[in-house]
Design a protein around this motif. Sequence first.
Motif, PDB file in Angstrom:
ATOM      1  N   UNK A   2      67.522 -57.156-116.559  1.00 57.86           N
ATOM      2  CA  UNK A   2      67.790 -57.522-115.174  1.00 57.86           C
ATOM      3  C   UNK A   2      68.232 -56.314-114.360  1.00 57.86           C
ATOM      4  N   UNK A   3      69.085 -55.451-114.948  1.00 54.30           N
ATOM      5  CA  UNK A   3      69.549 -54.271-114.230  1.00 54.30           C
ATOM      6  C   UNK A   3      68.384 -53.326-113.929  1.00 54.30           C
ATOM      7  N   UNK A   4      67.507 -53.128-114.895  1.00 54.26           N
ATOM      8  CA  UNK A   4      66.348 -52.252-114.700  1.00 54.26           C
ATOM      9  C   UNK A   4      65.451 -52.817-113.597  1.00 54.26           C
ATOM     10  N   UNK A  23      57.990 -63.736-111.143  1.00 60.38           N
ATOM     11  CA  UNK A  23      57.850 -62.650-112.100  1.00 60.38           C
ATOM     12  C   UNK A  23      57.954 -61.306-111.397  1.00 60.38           C
ATOM     13  N   UNK A  24      57.581 -60.274-112.127  1.00 61.19           N
ATOM     14  CA  UNK A  24      57.613 -58.918-111.594  1.00 61.19           C
ATOM     15  C   UNK A  24      56.219 -58.527-111.131  1.00 61.19           C
ATOM     16  N   UNK A  25      56.129 -58.000-109.926  1.00 61.87           N
ATOM     17  CA  UNK A  25      54.849 -57.580-109.371  1.00 61.87           C
ATOM     18  C   UNK A  25      54.972 -56.137-108.875  1.00 61.87           C
ATOM     19  N   UNK A  26      53.931 -55.373-109.109  1.00 58.41           N
ATOM     20  CA  UNK A  26      53.921 -53.991-108.627  1.00 58.41           C
ATOM     21  C   UNK A  26      53.928 -53.998-107.102  1.00 58.41           C
ATOM     22  N   UNK A  27      54.648 -53.044-106.539  1.00 61.39           N
ATOM     23  CA  UNK A  27      54.715 -52.923-105.078  1.00 61.39           C
ATOM     24  C   UNK A  27      54.125 -51.577-104.683  1.00 61.39           C
ATOM     25  N   UNK A  28      53.423 -51.575-103.592  1.00 52.54           N
ATOM     26  CA  UNK A  28      52.843 -50.332-103.090  1.00 52.54           C
ATOM     27  C   UNK A  28      53.890 -49.604-102.253  1.00 52.54           C
TER      28      UNK A  28
END
Length: 193
Positions: A2-4, A23-28
């Motif tokens: 969670x911290x990361x 979830x986690x998604x890449x951001x531009x």
Amino acid sequence: MKQAAKIAESERMISVRRGIRGGFYAARPNVNDSIRAINRYLRLRGVTLRELAVTGAISEEAAGFAAQCDDAGLRTQLKAMLVEARECIAPRALLDFDTRFVGHLAVMSGNPVIEVIVAMSYSFGRDEQGIYLYANEEQQAVAREHFDAIGQAVLKRDSELARFMMRRRLAVIGEWIGGADASQFGPINQLEI
């Protein structure tokens, strides 16, 4: 984990979505993210405002190229900014205006490299401890005169005068923060515009 994720999210490397499709998604990353990263690197290296002053030549070029700008909308915005400059009284308002003004000249230059370098250099020193630009009425009046002189030179399409006035302005600011000698340029009211 969670911290990361929180660190990566605060750096705009990922976005965290909650819910069924969470979830986690890449951001531009955008240019501001890059500027923050460069500023963080420069701070870690101990760069000072005096060292950053080398970017002043870029601001001079921004002013010179802005004078060649044919975009009517950008020129109209510059005229409106010159009216706004006369109304900036508080030190923070002038500092904010300063950043927007030179950023606008960078946009008018038509060169994205100039835009990024100007944005980086102006964001780096804004919150430095012990730097109080426009802290007194004299500095505020000089700043407004500089904005007007540079803006008028740009609107008259005088690239050389725009560069000169930006160079003079940067020398005065350098003097205020304990750097360069601006006396070689003489008082602003003695310059022909």
